[in-house]
Design an enzyme around this catalytic site. Structure first.
Site, PDB file in Angstrom:
ATOM      1  N   LYS A 195      15.386  29.445 -11.970  1.00  0.00           N
ATOM      2  CA  LYS A 195      15.737  28.237 -12.727  1.00  0.00           C
ATOM      3  C   LYS A 195      17.206  27.949 -12.461  1.00  0.00           C
ATOM      4  CE  LYS A 195      16.031  26.230 -17.315  1.00  0.00           C
ATOM      5  NZ  LYS A 195      15.670  26.331 -18.738  1.00  0.00           N
ATOM      6  N   LYS A 248      12.287  25.850 -10.602  1.00  0.00           N
ATOM      7  CA  LYS A 248      12.662  24.672 -11.375  1.00  0.00           C
ATOM      8  C   LYS A 248      14.099  24.283 -11.091  1.00  0.00           C
ATOM      9  CE  LYS A 248      13.311  23.537 -16.215  1.00  0.00           C
ATOM     10  NZ  LYS A 248      13.229  24.050 -17.552  1.00  0.00           N
TER      11      LYS A 248
HETATM   12  C1  PBG Z   1      15.609  25.257 -21.713  1.00  0.00           C
HETATM   13  C2  PBG Z   1      14.837  24.311 -20.884  1.00  0.00           C
HETATM   14  C3  PBG Z   1      15.344  23.205 -20.224  1.00  0.00           C
HETATM   15  C4  PBG Z   1      14.278  22.602 -19.569  1.00  0.00           C
HETATM   16  C5  PBG Z   1      13.145  23.336 -19.870  1.00  0.00           C
HETATM   17  N1  PBG Z   1      13.509  24.416 -20.678  1.00  0.00           N
HETATM   18  C6  PBG Z   1      16.687  22.627 -20.213  1.00  0.00           C
HETATM   19  C7  PBG Z   1      17.843  23.453 -19.874  1.00  0.00           C
HETATM   20  O1  PBG Z   1      17.748  24.544 -19.325  1.00  0.00           O
HETATM   21  O2  PBG Z   1      18.937  22.978 -20.192  1.00  0.00           O
HETATM   22  C8  PBG Z   1      14.381  21.391 -18.727  1.00  0.00           C
HETATM   23  C9  PBG Z   1      13.099  20.708 -18.425  1.00  0.00           C
HETATM   24  C10 PBG Z   1      13.252  19.336 -17.916  1.00  0.00           C
HETATM   25  O3  PBG Z   1      14.352  18.877 -17.575  1.00  0.00           O
HETATM   26  O4  PBG Z   1      12.214  18.683 -17.854  1.00  0.00           O
HETATM   27  N2  PBG Z   1      14.861  25.943 -22.615  1.00  0.00           N
END
Ligand code: PBG
Length: 323
Positions: A195, A248
């Site tokens: 991520k 992601k």
């Molecule tokens: C954090 C989380 C995020 C997303 C999913 N889980 C945001 C972040 O890490 O700031 C982003 C998902 C998206 O942008 O669709 N728990």
């Protein structure tokens, strides 16, 4: 043999020929539909930067699940927005927290639809970081304990799959151990392994109210410049017991999707995130792009890169187009 013996256009001549040799298929059964469930909300409320996606009450989340299921989408991914936030994010593991309530309601109404619970503290902490703070930075090991507690409470509520998105070190192993201790040996973990600290999460943070009050997430999420590191993250999650890996965002990181799939052979999800969704929706609304064609092309590209499943806000629309 080169041209003229070889003519690549021969197999492109008709839809039937193209269909016979098509390498990649996209189907509604590949989709996971993310939903934002908001504590204390009546009905639903649009999310400005994500046209077509709403904040949902528990009852609306049940209705939305019914729609997705009727279109052949097998799974929803739940994000919760609590009524109150605190420094630890205690709403995350509250037995009557918003995700726990929504999970119970959805499973009662639609037992056949998979509920995947997001595990993270950022929607629940008053400072918006993904864990508890110590000396201005996120304390890894203290956070891991709270994540494990959260995962167990979600499994108790009936979640079918646990999806930790926090990027703390060692959380997959800790969550696996905690689930097993409580008898949830058969609840799979779908881990956000690679991520990245991405600006493409902007609309999500508006939706989840989880923008960090100070600093950013670069001390726990990955540097967008790194690919080899993604393989190390993936390997560690496999060793800690992850059942499905997630990369992601998706579209700007298809090289990572491809490499992680090839290196691990694991079931792999790609998260087509909020900013990717917002870009296509905005361009389509402005008349600059054909929404249906660009969305289906993007989803096909994510599958071609090596993703088995796609977490996407386009799930319902795409499923409709694919009927
Ligand atoms: C954090 C989380 C995020 C997303 C999913 N889980 C945001 C972040 O890490 O700031 C982003 C998902 C998206 O942008 O669709 N728990």
């Amino acid at each position: 043999m080169p041209f003229p013996q070889t003519r690549m256009r021969r197999l492109r001549a008709t839809p039937a020929l193209r269909g016979l040799v098509r390498e990649t298929e996209v189907a509604p059964s590949d989709f996971v539909y993310p939903m934002f469930v908001v504590d204390g909300l009546e009905a639903r409320r649009p999310i400005a930067a994500m046209p077509g996606i709403d904040h949902l009450s528990v009852a609306e989340a049940v209705r939305e699940t019914a729609e997705a299921a009727a279109l052949g989408v097998p799974a929803v991914l739940l994000f919760g927005v609590p009524a109150e936030k605190d420094p630890e994010g205690s709403g995350a593991w509250d037995e009557d927290g918003i995700v726990q309530l929504a999970t119970r309601a959805i499973k009662r109404a639609h037992p056949e639809t998979l509920v995947i619970a997001d595990v993270c503290l950022c929607e629940y902490t008053d400072h918006g970081h993904c864990g508890v703070l110590r000396g201005g930075s996120v304390d890894n090991d203290a956070t891991v304990e709270l994540l494990a507690r959260t995962a167990v409470s979600q499994a108790r509520a009936g979640a079918d799959v646990i999806a930790p998105s926090d990027m703390m070190d060692g959380r997959v192993g800790a969550i696996r151990a905690a689930l097993d201790d409580e008898g949830f040996t058969d609840v799979p973990i779908m881990a956000y392994s690679a991520k990245f600290a991405s600006a493409f999460y902007g609309p999500f943070r508006e939706a989840a109210g989880s923008t960090p009050a100070f600093g950013d997430r670069r001390t726990y999420q990955m540097d967008p410049a790194n690919g080899d590191e993604a393989l190390r993250e993936a390997q560690l999650d496999v060793e800690e017991g992850a059942d499905v890996l997630i990369v992601k965002p998706a579209l700007p990181y298809l090289d990572v999707v491809s490499r992680v799939k090839q290196a691990t052979g694991m079931p792999l999800a790609a998260y087509n995130v909020s900013g990717e969704y917002a870009m296509l929706k905005a361009a389509a609304a402005a008349g600059f792009l054909d929404e249906r064609a660009t969305v289906l092309e993007a989803l096909t590209a994510i599958r071609r890169a090596g993703a088995d499943l796609i977490i996407t806000y386009h799930a319902k629309d795409a499923a409709r187009w694919l009927q």
